[in-house]
Motif scaffolding. Structure first.
Motif, PDB file in Angstrom:
ATOM      1  N   LEU A 224      10.256  81.365  38.106  1.00 20.42           N
ATOM      2  CA  LEU A 224       9.887  80.289  38.278  1.00 20.42           C
ATOM      3  C   LEU A 224      11.388  79.527  39.756  1.00 20.42           C
ATOM      4  O   LEU A 224      11.226  79.031  40.087  1.00 20.42           O
TER       5      LEU A 224
ATOM      6  N   LEU B 195      10.471  81.337  42.443  1.00 24.92           N
ATOM      7  CA  LEU B 195       9.068  80.764  42.997  1.00 24.92           C
ATOM      8  C   LEU B 195      10.125  79.633  44.558  1.00 24.92           C
ATOM      9  O   LEU B 195       9.653  79.394  44.708  1.00 24.92           O
ATOM     10  N   PHE B 196      11.043  78.793  43.278  1.00 25.20           N
ATOM     11  CA  PHE B 196      11.061  77.233  43.925  1.00 25.20           C
ATOM     12  C   PHE B 196      12.235  77.896  44.667  1.00 25.20           C
ATOM     13  O   PHE B 196      12.125  76.900  46.263  1.00 25.20           O
TER      14      PHE B 196
ATOM     15  N   GLU C 231      11.750  80.040  47.024  1.00 28.80           N
ATOM     16  CA  GLU C 231      10.502  80.845  48.068  1.00 28.80           C
ATOM     17  C   GLU C 231      10.297  79.458  48.258  1.00 28.80           C
ATOM     18  O   GLU C 231       9.885  79.951  49.647  1.00 28.80           O
ATOM     19  N   ALA C 232       9.719  78.230  47.652  1.00 29.64           N
ATOM     20  CA  ALA C 232       8.643  77.230  48.387  1.00 29.64           C
ATOM     21  C   ALA C 232      10.130  76.503  49.152  1.00 29.64           C
ATOM     22  O   ALA C 232       9.598  76.644  50.307  1.00 29.64           O
ATOM     23  N   GLY C 233      11.520  76.216  48.576  1.00 26.41           N
ATOM     24  CA  GLY C 233      12.452  75.425  49.510  1.00 26.41           C
ATOM     25  C   GLY C 233      12.420  76.819  50.616  1.00 26.41           C
ATOM     26  O   GLY C 233      12.365  75.503  51.748  1.00 26.41           O
TER      27      GLY C 233
ATOM     28  N   LEU D 285      10.400  78.099  51.984  1.00 25.04           N
ATOM     29  CA  LEU D 285       9.006  77.871  52.646  1.00 25.04           C
ATOM     30  C   LEU D 285       9.461  76.706  53.664  1.00 25.04           C
ATOM     31  O   LEU D 285       8.312  76.217  55.256  1.00 25.04           O
ATOM     32  N   MET D 286       9.016  75.287  52.681  1.00 24.76           N
ATOM     33  CA  MET D 286       9.838  74.411  52.839  1.00 24.76           C
ATOM     34  C   MET D 286      10.158  74.192  54.631  1.00 24.76           C
ATOM     35  O   MET D 286      10.001  73.986  55.530  1.00 24.76           O
TER      36      MET D 286
ATOM     37  N   GLY E 113       8.714  75.986  57.828  1.00 25.44           N
ATOM     38  CA  GLY E 113       7.627  75.632  57.765  1.00 25.44           C
ATOM     39  C   GLY E 113       8.016  73.855  58.601  1.00 25.44           C
ATOM     40  O   GLY E 113       7.386  74.118  60.194  1.00 25.44           O
ATOM     41  N   MET E 114       9.119  73.405  58.165  1.00 22.20           N
ATOM     42  CA  MET E 114       9.210  72.016  58.772  1.00 22.20           C
ATOM     43  C   MET E 114       9.629  72.418  60.231  1.00 22.20           C
ATOM     44  O   MET E 114       9.519  71.879  61.818  1.00 22.20           O
TER      45      MET E 114
ATOM     46  N   PHE F 194       9.748  75.244  61.807  1.00 22.74           N
ATOM     47  CA  PHE F 194       8.842  75.338  62.813  1.00 22.74           C
ATOM     48  C   PHE F 194       7.645  74.774  63.315  1.00 22.74           C
ATOM     49  O   PHE F 194       7.357  74.659  65.121  1.00 22.74           O
ATOM     50  N   VAL F 195       7.363  74.158  62.809  1.00 25.23           N
ATOM     51  CA  VAL F 195       6.298  72.899  63.091  1.00 25.23           C
ATOM     52  C   VAL F 195       7.421  71.551  64.046  1.00 25.23           C
ATOM     53  O   VAL F 195       6.812  71.987  65.640  1.00 25.23           O
ATOM     54  N   PHE F 196       8.502  71.973  64.320  1.00 24.84           N
ATOM     55  CA  PHE F 196       8.780  70.308  64.886  1.00 24.84           C
ATOM     56  C   PHE F 196       9.409  71.717  66.016  1.00 24.84           C
ATOM     57  O   PHE F 196       8.991  70.716  67.139  1.00 24.84           O
TER      58      PHE F 196
END
Lengths: 87, 377
Positions: free
Chosen positions: A4, A7-8, A10-12, A14-15, A18-19, A21-23
């Motif tokens: 778990l 996973l956290f 990895e999610a962090g 990814l967040m 992701g942000m 990259f989007v910006f």
């Protein structure tokens, strides 16, 4: 439980990734709009000039600034009036 | 007697299971929302009906050989339907407001925080017993925050097909609920003075710009994020057809007949995923809750970004338009306009809000591409 927390993490990541990259992606797009599209707009403006000149051409054709549709309506009314009064 | 028994066994009454009845009621609920409440009726109506059809006992709509089975595999499993819809959306989108005020792209980007924050939230739900979301599942759920139906369906069909039904229902329900969800959040983060801010008139955008723009977006996707090119590519194709002015027939087909036809089948196909075993579980509740969180965070981060922009830039920016960054075109822009009008009856924000609104569509497509690239196999 270890999975778990993994996973956290990895999610962090990814967040964050992701942000960023989007910006970055949309930021580059802002730059493109400002550096490529705007000059293009100045170089090739919309042919508004033609749209404005067209009515003036019509004006000269319709003589004295009366638009052809008005002329057509009046002449139709005149001919109708004449036909009625012939009978 | 034997024949009577066979006849009885072939009726629906003899074969109903509890789950099917509940799912039919869920389907009826969707029909009610669509017809009586006018919630995204174009999609919820076929979706609700699909849910009813797929749960009919004996008929086997969603088994191999059944209609809905093929509709699903032809259109949704392959990702074709959402992509065709995206082409139609592209043909309906006017990027004029965005090109005139390019910095609104940052508002569209900020609102995508809703997606990535929810991804975190979905993983956090794993701590609660009964939830077991993988990173793929979490990504597919998080994209609900993109407030973009076709993108959500596309990503869910690739990453978590089992959750597709719940994700699509959540995405479209919340999109319909935008006028209810957003205003309180917008008011929470802004004060009366900020809501009254009037913005400068947008400059005129020429045809050349509008033609080059979709090509530029596509080029960027090709360079930096090929995983997003199915979505971005179809979107740009539709938009180019609209703006180039030489294929009006194709553009009109993409934004009318084609998108209508595809919507019918997309709704039916998604409805076919609303079976009892896939929908009636605690995960669906989690997805519905996470979807609302995703929407709220997206709205809030858009508004906060707009506030920051207002502080930094020379021209004034009304923070309300930041809320439109969560795509949901054009509903979110209308909501921004409406809340703005409440504060100042002479302040029309609609065109200003369309910029972040369409930026949000691009933003969620990019976010979907990132999720596909990073967690897709």
């Amino acid at each position: 439980m270890e999975s778990l927390s993994q996973l956290f993490i990895e999610a962090g990541t990814l967040m964050l990734a992701g942000m960023v990259f989007v910006f970055a992606f949309l930021g580059i797009l802002v730059i493109i709009i400002n550096t490529v599209l705007k000059p293009l707009a100045n170089k090739y403006p919309d042919p508004v000039a033609q749209a404005v000149t067209r009515p003036t051409i019509n004006k000269t054709a319709g003589s004295d600034g009366v638009s052809p549709s008005v002329v057509a309506a009046i002449s139709a009314a005149i001919s109708q009036y004449r036909q009625k009064h012939k009978e | 007697m034997e024949q009577l028994h066979t006849l009885w066994m072939s009726t629906g009454l003899a074969n109903f299971e509890g789950g099917q009845i509940i799912m039919m009621l869920v389907g009826c609920g969707l029909l009610f929302l669509a017809i009586a409440k006018n919630f995204e009726p174009l999609l919820l109506l076929p979706m609700g009906f699909g849910a009813i059809l797929t749960n009919i006992p004996v008929a086997g709509f969603s088994e191999i050989g059944g209609l809905l089975h093929y509709v699903y595999y032809v259109g949704i499993d392959t990702g074709i339907f959402p992509l065709l819809i995206f082409m139609g959306v592209g043909a309906m989108t006017d990027f004029g407001a965005l090109i005139a005020n390019p910095k609104t792209l940052f508002l569209g980007a900020a609102a995508q925080f809703g997606i990535f924050a929810t991804l975190f939230g979905a993983i956090a739900l794993n701590a609660v017993p009964g939830f077991e979301f993988s990173l793929q599942d979490a990504s597919a759920i998080a994209i609900i925050g993109g407030a973009d139906g076709p993108t959500a369906i596309f990503l869910a069909s690739k990453l978590a097909p089992d959750l597709l039904g719940a994700i699509a229902v959540a995405a479209y329900s919340y999109m319909a609920l935008v006028p209810i969800i957003q205003p309180p959040i917008m008011k929470l983060f802004t004060n009366e003075q900020e809501r009254k801010i009037e913005m400068a008139q947008l400059r005129h955008v020429t045809k050349v710009e509008k033609i080059i723009f979709p090509l530029a977006v596509l080029l960027m996707a090709i360079f930096f994020l090929p995983a997003a090119t199915p979505l971005v590519g179809m979107f740009c194709l539709g938009n180019l057809m609209r703006e180039c002015g030489v294929v009006d027939r194709l553009s009109s087909t993409a934004q009318n007949e084609l998108i209508n036809i595809v919507t019918i089948f997309l709704g039916l196909g998604v409805g076919s995923k609303l079976s009892a075993d896939a929908f009636l579980n605690v995960e669906t509740l989690g997805i519905l809750a996470l979807g609302a969180v995703a929407f709220s965070i997206g709205t809030a981060s858009g508004v906060l970004m707009a506030k920051l922009m207002n502080k930094l830039s020379k021209e004034q920016v009304n923070p309300l338009i930041g809320a439109a960054g969560v795509s949901a075109v054009p509903m979110a822009a209308r909501v921004a306009n409406k809340v703005g009008l409440e504060a100042n009856p002479h302040n029309f924000l609609l065109m200003h809000a369309m910029g972040p609104n369409v930026a949000g569509v691009l933003g969620s497509a990019v976010a979907a591409g990132i999720l596909l690239a990073l967690v897709g196999q």
